[in-house]
Every structure is written in C-alpha cells, then in structure tokens.
Design a protein around this motif. Structure first.
Motif, PDB file in Angstrom:
ATOM      1  N   ARG A  67      43.321 -21.993 -62.274  1.00 25.34           N
ATOM      2  CA  ARG A  67      44.132 -22.837 -63.069  1.00 25.34           C
ATOM      3  C   ARG A  67      45.058 -21.954 -63.347  1.00 25.34           C
ATOM      4  N   THR A  68      45.483 -21.025 -63.842  1.00 26.65           N
ATOM      5  CA  THR A  68      46.588 -20.426 -63.588  1.00 26.65           C
ATOM      6  C   THR A  68      47.930 -21.154 -63.047  1.00 26.65           C
ATOM      7  N   ILE A  69      47.713 -21.091 -61.562  1.00 30.58           N
ATOM      8  CA  ILE A  69      48.979 -22.067 -60.516  1.00 30.58           C
ATOM      9  C   ILE A  69      49.081 -23.088 -60.330  1.00 30.58           C
ATOM     10  N   GLN A  70      47.595 -23.702 -61.107  1.00 36.43           N
ATOM     11  CA  GLN A  70      47.400 -25.661 -61.121  1.00 36.43           C
ATOM     12  C   GLN A  70      47.551 -25.565 -60.216  1.00 36.43           C
ATOM     13  N   GLY A  71      46.272 -25.111 -58.829  1.00 41.84           N
ATOM     14  CA  GLY A  71      46.232 -25.480 -57.771  1.00 41.84           C
ATOM     15  C   GLY A  71      45.554 -24.340 -56.919  1.00 41.84           C
ATOM     16  N   GLU A  72      45.175 -24.486 -55.748  1.00 46.40           N
ATOM     17  CA  GLU A  72      44.018 -24.167 -55.069  1.00 46.40           C
ATOM     18  C   GLU A  72      44.009 -22.958 -54.500  1.00 46.40           C
ATOM     19  N   THR A  73      43.997 -22.439 -54.550  1.00 47.83           N
ATOM     20  CA  THR A  73      44.378 -20.141 -53.739  1.00 47.83           C
ATOM     21  C   THR A  73      43.478 -20.456 -52.778  1.00 47.83           C
ATOM     22  N   LYS A  74      44.501 -18.554 -52.200  1.00 47.45           N
ATOM     23  CA  LYS A  74      42.934 -18.535 -50.995  1.00 47.45           C
ATOM     24  C   LYS A  74      43.265 -17.369 -51.351  1.00 47.45           C
ATOM     25  N   PRO A  75      41.976 -15.974 -52.373  1.00 47.26           N
ATOM     26  CA  PRO A  75      42.168 -15.250 -52.308  1.00 47.26           C
ATOM     27  C   PRO A  75      41.962 -14.073 -51.131  1.00 47.26           C
ATOM     28  N   MET A  76      43.148 -13.066 -51.416  1.00 46.84           N
ATOM     29  CA  MET A  76      43.257 -12.192 -49.622  1.00 46.84           C
ATOM     30  C   MET A  76      43.068 -10.541 -50.307  1.00 46.84           C
ATOM     31  N   ILE A  77      42.112  -9.705 -49.713  1.00 52.27           N
ATOM     32  CA  ILE A  77      42.394  -8.560 -50.688  1.00 52.27           C
ATOM     33  C   ILE A  77      42.321  -7.628 -48.819  1.00 52.27           C
ATOM     34  N   THR A  78      43.312  -6.657 -49.064  1.00 52.70           N
ATOM     35  CA  THR A  78      43.952  -5.803 -47.539  1.00 52.70           C
ATOM     36  C   THR A  78      42.653  -4.214 -47.691  1.00 52.70           C
ATOM     37  N   GLN A  79      42.257  -4.024 -46.208  1.00 52.46           N
ATOM     38  CA  GLN A  79      41.815  -2.836 -46.092  1.00 52.46           C
ATOM     39  C   GLN A  79      41.497  -1.879 -47.260  1.00 52.46           C
ATOM     40  N   CYS A  80      42.988  -1.070 -47.107  1.00 56.48           N
ATOM     41  CA  CYS A  80      43.115  -0.500 -47.885  1.00 56.48           C
ATOM     42  C   CYS A  80      42.686  -0.713 -49.835  1.00 56.48           C
ATOM     43  N   SER A  81      42.768  -2.004 -50.409  1.00 56.32           N
ATOM     44  CA  SER A  81      42.198  -2.133 -51.198  1.00 56.32           C
ATOM     45  C   SER A  81      40.558  -2.117 -51.458  1.00 56.32           C
ATOM     46  N   ILE A  82      40.063  -2.110 -50.153  1.00 56.79           N
ATOM     47  CA  ILE A  82      38.554  -1.999 -50.632  1.00 56.79           C
ATOM     48  C   ILE A  82      38.018  -0.586 -50.448  1.00 56.79           C
ATOM     49  N   GLU A  83      38.805   0.066 -49.782  1.00 60.85           N
ATOM     50  CA  GLU A  83      38.169   0.783 -49.462  1.00 60.85           C
ATOM     51  C   GLU A  83      38.651   2.322 -50.588  1.00 60.85           C
ATOM     52  N   ALA A  84      39.413   1.576 -51.300  1.00 60.59           N
ATOM     53  CA  ALA A  84      39.743   2.397 -52.902  1.00 60.59           C
ATOM     54  C   ALA A  84      38.601   1.429 -53.857  1.00 60.59           C
ATOM     55  N   LEU A  85      38.205   0.988 -53.821  1.00 59.35           N
ATOM     56  CA  LEU A  85      36.829   0.399 -53.893  1.00 59.35           C
ATOM     57  C   LEU A  85      35.695   1.057 -53.683  1.00 59.35           C
ATOM     58  N   TYR A  86      35.547   1.139 -52.474  1.00 60.88           N
ATOM     59  CA  TYR A  86      34.054   2.214 -52.034  1.00 60.88           C
ATOM     60  C   TYR A  86      34.522   3.160 -52.991  1.00 60.88           C
ATOM     61  N   LYS A  87      35.301   3.984 -53.219  1.00 56.56           N
ATOM     62  CA  LYS A  87      35.343   5.167 -54.134  1.00 56.56           C
ATOM     63  C   LYS A  87      35.128   4.964 -55.209  1.00 56.56           C
ATOM     64  N   THR A  88      35.118   4.094 -55.748  1.00 56.38           N
ATOM     65  CA  THR A  88      34.367   3.685 -57.411  1.00 56.38           C
ATOM     66  C   THR A  88      33.414   3.597 -57.530  1.00 56.38           C
ATOM     67  N   ASN A  89      32.344   2.996 -56.223  1.00 56.39           N
ATOM     68  CA  ASN A  89      30.871   3.084 -56.122  1.00 56.39           C
ATOM     69  C   ASN A  89      30.577   2.001 -57.511  1.00 56.39           C
TER      70      ASN A  89
END
Length: 267
Positions: free
Chosen positions: A51-73
């Motif tokens: 909605r913000t970009i007014q187009g189709e997006t493909k969200p991506m996440i890096t391995q380091c960012s998902i490891e930081a989420l694992y630490k939050t539980n």
C-alpha cells in the motif's frame, strides 16, 4: 493513506523506476525491529508495504536479522519472519553480526545499491547511513503508520544529473556521430539485400477471374493409342452381278405392261 502522501510516494517511486531501474516486485529488506513493531501494533507488514509503495513487493529478511528475532523468543514475530524470503548474507549463523551492519553490507556495495533493494527498518542510525547511498528507498513505522522517507540529497543530486545528461548527452561528445567502418562491414555482410518491388501493371484479382476448364488429358492418349494401334477398316462396296442387273431392269417393265392393259367395262 492520505491522498497527498500517496501522491508524493508515487512520485518518489517513479524516480526510482526511471532513474535507478527498479522493477516489480520490489525487493524489500526487512529488519527484526520493524517486524517486532508491526507485531505489537497488529499491523500486516506485507500489505502495508504494498500500500505504501503502491506496487507489488517481495519482503526479504537476512539470516542475522532472524537470529536476532530468535533471541527475543517472540513466536508470533518469528512466524511472521518465516513467511518472508531468506536473503543470504554469508555471515555464519553461529556467530551473527548486528542486523544493521548486515543490512548495510548487502545494500551498500561500493557506494551503490547494486541489487535495487528497498529497506524497511526502525534503526535511525542505519537509515542515516543508507541515505548517503543514492537510490535507496527507506521505510519505517511511525506509531501505527508506515511512512516512506523523502528522497535523500544523494538520490536527488544523482537524479538531476541523470536527467541533465539525457538532455545534453552527445552535444559535447567527440565520439558521437562517428561511423565505425568495421561494424559497418559486419552489418553489410550479415544483412540480406533488400528485395526490389516489381513495377508495372498489377495482376488481376484471382477471385474475379474465371476458372480454367480442366481437360482430362488421361483419356486422350488412350484414344490416340487405339487409333494408332488399330487401323480404321475400309468400307467395301458390294457390286451387283449382271443377272441381278437384268432382273432389276425387268421388274419396272413388267409393272408398266400390267398398267398398259385396257380396262374392260361392261355396259
């Protein structure tokens, strides 16, 4: 989204499309902080980006960012992150680096956004670093509203110089207009000579023409063959004998004699 803000975002995206050659679906790098923020606000991050970009997006996440989420539980945030495509950052999962440094390493490649990434992050320091790289759209959450940052000075100056070069390109270039003889010879050898158009009266319309009568040629040779193989028999005339001739002459005389006899009438 308000109409005024939507128009400004559309203008920004047109600059990224035409100047920096962005294409749909737009690859968007998402960090762990914005996922946590959207999860707390019950905000659908994928729909919000579209909605913000007014187009189709493909969200991506890096391995380091998902490891930081694992630490939050935080299982809800982890389940949201697992829906996104994993972007390889070549950092070992056993020893991950901070999410901001990881994102900067994959976006800023020798001062250029080589892979044309959009970056959605809550880290203000990271946004300031990436704003120095031309052609990096930056998105963040302001309370429960997704916002796109205005174009940075680096992006604006690059866009202006790009448009200026399109207008004046070739005017002061010495090489423009020169003919390369080797390329000309190659093209001449590869290209076929153009076919000349036939001049003169055009042929009649085949639909308006009368169809020719087809003659069965197979029957003719057979008849000719018969004529050549079997000669035509001659007609034989029958000649009368002298006795037959005398009989024929006597017949009319006898008839005349019979007719000359007087008719007797009885009174």
């Amino acid at each position: 989204m308000r109409q005024k803000r939507a128009k400004s975002y559309k203008k920004q995206m047109n600059v990224y499309l035409h100047t920096f050659k962005f294409r749909e679906p737009f690859q968007t790098i998402v960090d762990d902080e914005i996922i946590l923020n959207c999860q707390k606000a019950s905000f659908d991050i994928a729909k919000g980006l579209n909605r913000t970009i007014q187009g189709e997006t493909k969200p991506m996440i890096t391995q380091c960012s998902i490891e930081a989420l694992y630490k939050t539980n935080n299982q809800d945030a982890i389940s949201i992150a697992k829906l996104f495509e994993r972007r390889r950052c070549n950092h070992p999962p056993a020893n991950p680096i901070p999410s901001s440094e990881c994102i900067k390493s994959i976006v800023d490649i020798n001062g250029e956004n080589k892979h044309r990434y959009l970056v959605a992050t809550q880290d203000k320091l990271l946004r300031n670093k990436l704003s120095r790289v031309p052609g990096v759209p930056l998105i963040y959450m302001n309370r429960s509203v997704m916002v796109m940052e205005p174009m940075s000075e680096a992006t604006t100056s690059y866009s202006n110089s790009f448009e200026r070069n399109k207008l004046t390109g070739g005017l002061n270039d010495v090489e423009v207009g020169k003919i390369n003889k080797q390329e000309e010879l190659k093209t001449e050898g590869s290209e076929k000579p153009p076919t000349k158009k036939r001049k003169g009266p055009k042929e009649p319309n085949p639909l308006s023409m009368k169809k020719k009568k087809t003659v069965n040629t197979d029957s003719r040779p057979s008849q000719d063959a018969k004529n050549t193989s079997q000669p035509k028999p001659k007609r034989r005339r029958k000649h009368k004998s002298t006795s037959e001739k005398t009989e024929d002459l006597e017949k009319p005389n006898s008839s005349l004699s019979n007719s000359s006899e007087p008719v007797v009438t009885h009174e």
